[in-house]
Design an enzyme around this catalytic site. Sequence first.
Site, PDB file in Angstrom:
ATOM      1  N   TRP A   1      35.824   7.648  49.268  1.00 15.97           N
ATOM      2  CA  TRP A   1      37.247   7.319  49.453  1.00 15.97           C
ATOM      3  C   TRP A   1      37.762   6.425  48.317  1.00 15.97           C
ATOM      4  O   TRP A   1      38.312   5.334  48.524  1.00 15.97           O
ATOM      5  CB  TRP A   1      37.454   6.637  50.813  1.00 15.97           C
TER       6      TRP A   1
ATOM      7  N   TYR B   1      34.377  21.537  48.174  1.00 14.30           N
ATOM      8  CA  TYR B   1      34.269  20.419  47.221  1.00 14.30           C
ATOM      9  C   TYR B   1      32.885  19.757  47.345  1.00 14.30           C
ATOM     10  O   TYR B   1      32.192  19.549  46.339  1.00 14.30           O
ATOM     11  CB  TYR B   1      35.391  19.408  47.471  1.00 14.30           C
TER      12      TYR B   1
ATOM     13  N   GLY C   1      41.610  10.528  34.503  1.00 14.89           N
ATOM     14  CA  GLY C   1      41.445  10.333  35.947  1.00 14.89           C
ATOM     15  C   GLY C   1      41.508   8.858  36.334  1.00 14.89           C
ATOM     16  O   GLY C   1      41.469   7.968  35.482  1.00 14.89           O
TER      17      GLY C   1
ATOM     18  N   LYS D   1      29.875  19.657  44.529  1.00 12.39           N
ATOM     19  CA  LYS D   1      29.342  18.394  43.995  1.00 12.39           C
ATOM     20  C   LYS D   1      27.831  18.320  44.219  1.00 12.39           C
ATOM     21  O   LYS D   1      27.091  17.830  43.359  1.00 12.39           O
ATOM     22  CB  LYS D   1      30.025  17.198  44.666  1.00 12.39           C
TER      23      LYS D   1
HETATM   24  N1  LIG Z   1      38.787  10.552  44.416  1.00 14.09           N
HETATM   25  C1  LIG Z   1      37.910  10.256  45.352  1.00 14.09           C
HETATM   26  O1  LIG Z   1      38.262   9.901  46.489  1.00 14.09           O
HETATM   27  C2  LIG Z   1      36.453  10.318  45.066  1.00 14.09           C
HETATM   28  C3  LIG Z   1      35.976  10.774  43.863  1.00 14.09           C
HETATM   29  N2  LIG Z   1      34.618  10.866  43.666  1.00 14.09           N
HETATM   30  C4  LIG Z   1      34.112  11.315  42.362  1.00 14.09           C
HETATM   31  O2  LIG Z   1      34.409  10.309  41.419  1.00 14.09           O
HETATM   32  C5  LIG Z   1      34.631  10.897  40.128  1.00 14.09           C
HETATM   33  C6  LIG Z   1      35.939  10.394  39.555  1.00 14.09           C
HETATM   34  O3  LIG Z   1      36.958  10.788  40.440  1.00 14.09           O
HETATM   35  P1  LIG Z   1      38.486  10.387  40.271  1.00 14.09           P
HETATM   36  O4  LIG Z   1      38.669   9.474  39.114  1.00 14.09           O
HETATM   37  O5  LIG Z   1      38.975  10.013  41.611  1.00 14.09           O
HETATM   38  O6  LIG Z   1      39.078  11.829  39.950  1.00 14.09           O
HETATM   39  P2  LIG Z   1      40.448  12.249  39.258  1.00 14.09           P
HETATM   40  O7  LIG Z   1      40.812  13.548  39.854  1.00 14.09           O
HETATM   41  O8  LIG Z   1      41.413  11.118  39.279  1.00 14.09           O
HETATM   42  O9  LIG Z   1      39.983  12.442  37.744  1.00 14.09           O
HETATM   43  C7  LIG Z   1      39.197  13.512  37.341  1.00 14.09           C
HETATM   44  C8  LIG Z   1      39.623  13.849  35.941  1.00 14.09           C
HETATM   45  O10 LIG Z   1      38.799  14.934  35.472  1.00 14.09           O
HETATM   46  C9  LIG Z   1      39.649  15.821  34.779  1.00 14.09           C
HETATM   47  N3  LIG Z   1      39.067  17.150  34.688  1.00 14.09           N
HETATM   48  C10 LIG Z   1      39.160  18.170  35.582  1.00 14.09           C
HETATM   49  N4  LIG Z   1      38.548  19.259  35.086  1.00 14.09           N
HETATM   50  C11 LIG Z   1      38.053  18.908  33.880  1.00 14.09           C
HETATM   51  C12 LIG Z   1      37.349  19.602  32.877  1.00 14.09           C
HETATM   52  N5  LIG Z   1      37.030  20.890  33.035  1.00 14.09           N
HETATM   53  N6  LIG Z   1      36.988  18.940  31.753  1.00 14.09           N
HETATM   54  C13 LIG Z   1      37.326  17.649  31.578  1.00 14.09           C
HETATM   55  N7  LIG Z   1      38.021  16.938  32.476  1.00 14.09           N
HETATM   56  C14 LIG Z   1      38.382  17.568  33.621  1.00 14.09           C
HETATM   57  C15 LIG Z   1      40.947  15.806  35.540  1.00 14.09           C
HETATM   58  O11 LIG Z   1      41.987  16.323  34.735  1.00 14.09           O
HETATM   59  P3  LIG Z   1      43.147  17.204  35.410  1.00 14.09           P
HETATM   60  O12 LIG Z   1      43.660  16.384  36.548  1.00 14.09           O
HETATM   61  O13 LIG Z   1      44.100  17.396  34.273  1.00 14.09           O
HETATM   62  O14 LIG Z   1      42.505  18.472  35.867  1.00 14.09           O
HETATM   63  C16 LIG Z   1      41.090  14.326  35.842  1.00 14.09           C
HETATM   64  O15 LIG Z   1      41.751  13.663  34.800  1.00 14.09           O
HETATM   65  C17 LIG Z   1      34.561  12.409  40.351  1.00 14.09           C
HETATM   66  O16 LIG Z   1      33.269  12.853  40.031  1.00 14.09           O
HETATM   67  C18 LIG Z   1      34.778  12.565  41.847  1.00 14.09           C
HETATM   68  O17 LIG Z   1      34.146  13.724  42.347  1.00 14.09           O
HETATM   69  C19 LIG Z   1      33.709  10.498  44.600  1.00 14.09           C
HETATM   70  C20 LIG Z   1      34.141  10.049  45.820  1.00 14.09           C
HETATM   71  C21 LIG Z   1      35.534   9.874  46.132  1.00 14.09           C
HETATM   72  C1  LIG Z   2      47.931  11.946  53.351  1.00 15.14           C
HETATM   73  C2  LIG Z   2      47.438  12.059  54.761  1.00 15.14           C
HETATM   74  C3  LIG Z   2      46.141  12.481  55.014  1.00 15.14           C
HETATM   75  N1  LIG Z   2      45.710  12.591  56.309  1.00 15.14           N
HETATM   76  C4  LIG Z   2      44.322  13.026  56.573  1.00 15.14           C
HETATM   77  C5  LIG Z   2      43.931  14.346  55.946  1.00 15.14           C
HETATM   78  C6  LIG Z   2      42.436  14.166  55.789  1.00 15.14           C
HETATM   79  O1  LIG Z   2      41.790  14.489  57.010  1.00 15.14           O
HETATM   80  C7  LIG Z   2      42.288  12.689  55.512  1.00 15.14           C
HETATM   81  C8  LIG Z   2      42.094  12.354  54.031  1.00 15.14           C
HETATM   82  O2  LIG Z   2      43.159  12.850  53.306  1.00 15.14           O
HETATM   83  P1  LIG Z   2      43.178  13.163  51.756  1.00 15.14           P
HETATM   84  O3  LIG Z   2      43.324  14.617  51.605  1.00 15.14           O
HETATM   85  O4  LIG Z   2      44.208  12.271  51.164  1.00 15.14           O
HETATM   86  O5  LIG Z   2      41.787  12.673  51.207  1.00 15.14           O
HETATM   87  P2  LIG Z   2      40.558  13.538  50.661  1.00 15.14           P
HETATM   88  O6  LIG Z   2      41.018  14.409  49.573  1.00 15.14           O
HETATM   89  O7  LIG Z   2      39.810  14.158  51.778  1.00 15.14           O
HETATM   90  O8  LIG Z   2      39.691  12.342  50.053  1.00 15.14           O
HETATM   91  C9  LIG Z   2      38.416  12.637  49.558  1.00 15.14           C
HETATM   92  O9  LIG Z   2      38.549  12.940  48.185  1.00 15.14           O
HETATM   93  C10 LIG Z   2      37.345  13.378  47.603  1.00 15.14           C
HETATM   94  C11 LIG Z   2      37.603  13.638  46.127  1.00 15.14           C
HETATM   95  C12 LIG Z   2      36.168  12.536  47.904  1.00 15.14           C
HETATM   96  O10 LIG Z   2      35.162  12.564  47.184  1.00 15.14           O
HETATM   97  C13 LIG Z   2      36.127  11.801  49.211  1.00 15.14           C
HETATM   98  O11 LIG Z   2      35.320  10.626  49.163  1.00 15.14           O
HETATM   99  C14 LIG Z   2      37.494  11.460  49.754  1.00 15.14           C
HETATM  100  O12 LIG Z   2      38.067  10.338  49.125  1.00 15.14           O
HETATM  101  O13 LIG Z   2      43.463  12.056  56.027  1.00 15.14           O
HETATM  102  C15 LIG Z   2      46.537  12.260  57.372  1.00 15.14           C
HETATM  103  O14 LIG Z   2      46.110  12.332  58.566  1.00 15.14           O
HETATM  104  N2  LIG Z   2      47.809  11.836  57.134  1.00 15.14           N
HETATM  105  C16 LIG Z   2      48.308  11.735  55.863  1.00 15.14           C
HETATM  106  O15 LIG Z   2      49.493  11.356  55.695  1.00 15.14           O
END
Ligand SMILES: NC(=O)C1=CN([C@@H]2O[C@H](COP(=O)(O)OP(=O)(O)OC[C@H]3O[C@@H](n4cnc5c(N)ncnc54)[C@H](OP(=O)(O)O)[C@@H]3O)[C@@H](O)[C@H]2O)C=CC1
Ligand SMILES: Cc1cn([C@H]2C[C@H](O)[C@@H](COP(=O)(O)OP(=O)(O)O[C@H]3O[C@@H](C)C(=O)[C@@H](O)[C@H]3O)O2)c(=O)[nH]c1=O
Length: 264
Positions: A154, A129, A12, A133
Site C-alpha cells: 500500500w 498484477y 514513478g 510480480k
Molecule cells: N503503488 C503501490 O501501492 C505499490 C507498489 N509496489 C511496487 O513498488 C514499485 C514502485 O511502485 P510505484 O512507484 O508505486 O509505481 P508507479 O506506478 O508510481 O511508478 C512506476 C513507474 O514505472 C514506469 N514504467 C512502466 N512501464 C515501464 C517500462 N516498460 N520501462 C520503464 N519504466 C516503466 C511507469 O511509467 P508510466 O506510468 O509512464 O507507464 C512509472 O513511472 C513497483 O515495483 C511496484 O510494483 C509494491 C507495493 C505497493
Molecule cells: C479509491 C477507492 C478504492 N476503494 C477500494 C478498491 C480496492 O478494493 C481498495 C484499494 O483501492 P486501489 O485500487 O486504490 O488500490 P490498489 O491498486 O489495490 O493498491 C495496490 O496497488 C498495488 C500496486 C500494490 O502493490 C498494493 O500493495 C496496493 O497498494 O479500495 C474503495 O472502496 N473506495 C475508493 O474510493
Amino acid sequence: MKIKALITGAEGQLAKTIYEIYSQNSDEIEFTFANKEDLDITNKNQVALYFNSHHFDYCINCAAYTNVEQSEKTPKIAYETNSEAVKTIAEYCKNQNIILIHISTDYVFDGQKNSPYTISDLPKPINVYGKSKLIGEEYIQNIMTDFFIVRTSWLYSKNYGYNFYKTILRKAKTNEIIKVVDNQVSCPTDCKDLSNYIYRIIKSKSKTFGLLHFSGKNQMSWYGFAKQILKENKLLNDTNIIVDNSYVTLAKRPKYSALQITKL
Ligand SMILES: NC(=O)C1=CN([C@@H]2O[C@H](COP(=O)(O)OP(=O)(O)OC[C@H]3O[C@@H](n4cnc5c(N)ncnc54)[C@H](OP(=O)(O)O)[C@@H]3O)[C@@H](O)[C@H]2O)C=CC1
Ligand SMILES: Cc1cn([C@H]2C[C@H](O)[C@@H](COP(=O)(O)OP(=O)(O)O[C@H]3O[C@@H](C)C(=O)[C@@H](O)[C@H]3O)O2)c(=O)[nH]c1=O
C-alpha cells in the site's frame, strides 16, 4: 569512490521520492535516474545499449506496471513489464556484477493469514498484477544470487504519482460521500520510509541477499486509511465517509496482507 546506483522507472512515485530525498544529499551514493524514455525495460535492445554503456554497482528497479484493475483487462502489459522485463534486467545485472534491488508487493499473497506474512510464507497471488510480480521475483531468484527483493504494501506518496492517498483527497475536495471497503487490511507505506530503507540497504553494503519485507508499522483497512488521510488533512466530518464493501472492482485483492518487517 561513490557507489553508483541506477534507478529505473524514474517518473514513478517511489523513484521521485528517492530523487527528492537523495539526489543532492548523499555523500556515499551517486544515483542515476532513468525514466521510461531513457530505459524502457521491456525493450531488449534499449536495455542492452543502456547497460553496455554505463557502469553501476546497484540497480534499483522501480519500474513496474502498477495498475491492478487494468492488469485484469490487459494482462499482457503486466506480464511483459513485471515478469519478462525483470528477467532481462536480472540477466544484465548478473552478467555485469550489479546488485539488484527489486521492489515487489504484498499482493503476491492470497490474504488467507491473519498474522503478518513472513519471508518464509508461500506466495499465492489472486490477481494478475500479483501473479506478474511473483513471476518477476522467481526469475530473479533463478537467475542471480546478488539481489534483494523488497516486498512492500500500500505504497503512497503525498506528492507524487497516482495512489490511494491522493485519490481520497481528490474525492474529499469534490464534496462527494466517500465510500470505502473495510474488508481488506494491510499497512500503508510512505514512499519516504521505503526510500530510507533502500538507502540503508545500499549504505550497509550488506551481502545478506534475498527476500526482505518492509512496510509502514500500522495495520488498517482501506476505510481506516481513508479516515486517517481525511483527518490529517482536516477534511474528516461526520458525513463525508462511509464503509461500503460493495465497491466494485475487477481484480480480487487479499483480505489481509500485512508484512512482517525484516530488520536490516
Ligand atoms: N503503488 C503501490 O501501492 C505499490 C507498489 N509496489 C511496487 O513498488 C514499485 C514502485 O511502485 P510505484 O512507484 O508505486 O509505481 P508507479 O506506478 O508510481 O511508478 C512506476 C513507474 O514505472 C514506469 N514504467 C512502466 N512501464 C515501464 C517500462 N516498460 N520501462 C520503464 N519504466 C516503466 C511507469 O511509467 P508510466 O506510468 O509512464 O507507464 C512509472 O513511472 C513497483 O515495483 C511496484 O510494483 C509494491 C507495493 C505497493
Ligand atoms: C479509491 C477507492 C478504492 N476503494 C477500494 C478498491 C480496492 O478494493 C481498495 C484499494 O483501492 P486501489 O485500487 O486504490 O488500490 P490498489 O491498486 O489495490 O493498491 C495496490 O496497488 C498495488 C500496486 C500494490 O502493490 C498494493 O500493495 C496496493 O497498494 O479500495 C474503495 O472502496 N473506495 C475508493 O474510493
